[in-house]
Design a protein around this motif. Structure first.
Motif, short mmCIF file in Angstrom:
data_model
loop_
_atom_site.label_atom_id
_atom_site.label_comp_id
_atom_site.label_asym_id
_atom_site.label_seq_id
_atom_site.Cartn_x
_atom_site.Cartn_y
_atom_site.Cartn_z
N ASN A 54 32.68 33.04 42.27
CA ASN A 54 33.93 32.33 41.97
C ASN A 54 34.81 33.08 40.99
OD1 ASN A 54 33.50 30.10 43.66
ND2 ASN A 54 32.16 29.16 42.14
N SER A 55 34.44 34.32 40.66
CA SER A 55 35.25 35.08 39.70
C SER A 55 36.57 35.50 40.33
CB SER A 55 34.48 36.33 39.25
OG SER A 55 34.40 37.25 40.33
N SER A 56 37.57 35.69 39.50
CA SER A 56 38.88 36.12 40.01
C SER A 56 38.78 37.49 40.67
CB SER A 56 39.92 36.13 38.89
OG SER A 56 39.53 36.99 37.85
N GLU A 57 37.92 38.36 40.16
CA GLU A 57 37.76 39.69 40.76
C GLU A 57 37.24 39.57 42.19
OE1 GLU A 57 35.59 44.03 40.05
OE2 GLU A 57 35.40 42.48 38.51
N ASP A 60 40.00 37.79 44.42
CA ASP A 60 41.11 38.71 44.71
C ASP A 60 40.73 39.72 45.79
OD1 ASP A 60 42.64 37.42 42.81
OD2 ASP A 60 42.41 39.00 41.28
N GLU A 64 38.10 33.22 48.79
CA GLU A 64 37.12 32.23 48.33
C GLU A 64 35.98 32.11 49.33
OE1 GLU A 64 38.48 28.56 46.70
OE2 GLU A 64 40.42 29.43 46.19
#
Length: 85
Positions: A54-57, A60, A64
């Protein structure tokens, strides 16, 4: 403040997770942080896997995670009998 070194097993596991999830080696601070978290969870990966996914990295790069779109790995056919060779 005391400094504790994470276990070798946790360091190796976290390094593997970084490569698998992000396609890169862990940065030193991230490696230390997540290996400490894994040690505190007695090596239970479920304690950190959700955060990696679930990290933004990760989002991105890959979007998801959708649990409904995950397909099981294909089943390999049985090995042929040794007498064939």
């Amino acid at each position: 403040m005391q400094f504790f070194m994470p276990s070798t097993a946790s360091l190796q596991t976290v390094q593997t997770l970084y490569i698998a999830y992000y396609g890169r080696p862990a940065d030193p601070k991230g490696l230390q942080f997540w290996a400490d978290q894994l040690d505190q969870a007695d090596g239970d990966l479920t304690a950190i896997l959700e955060d990696f996914g679930n990290s933004s990295e990760f989002i991105d790069a890959f979007g998801e995670l959708d649990p409904d779109s995950v397909k099981p790995a294909p089943t390999l056919p049985p090995s042929p009998p040794a007498s064939i060779f």
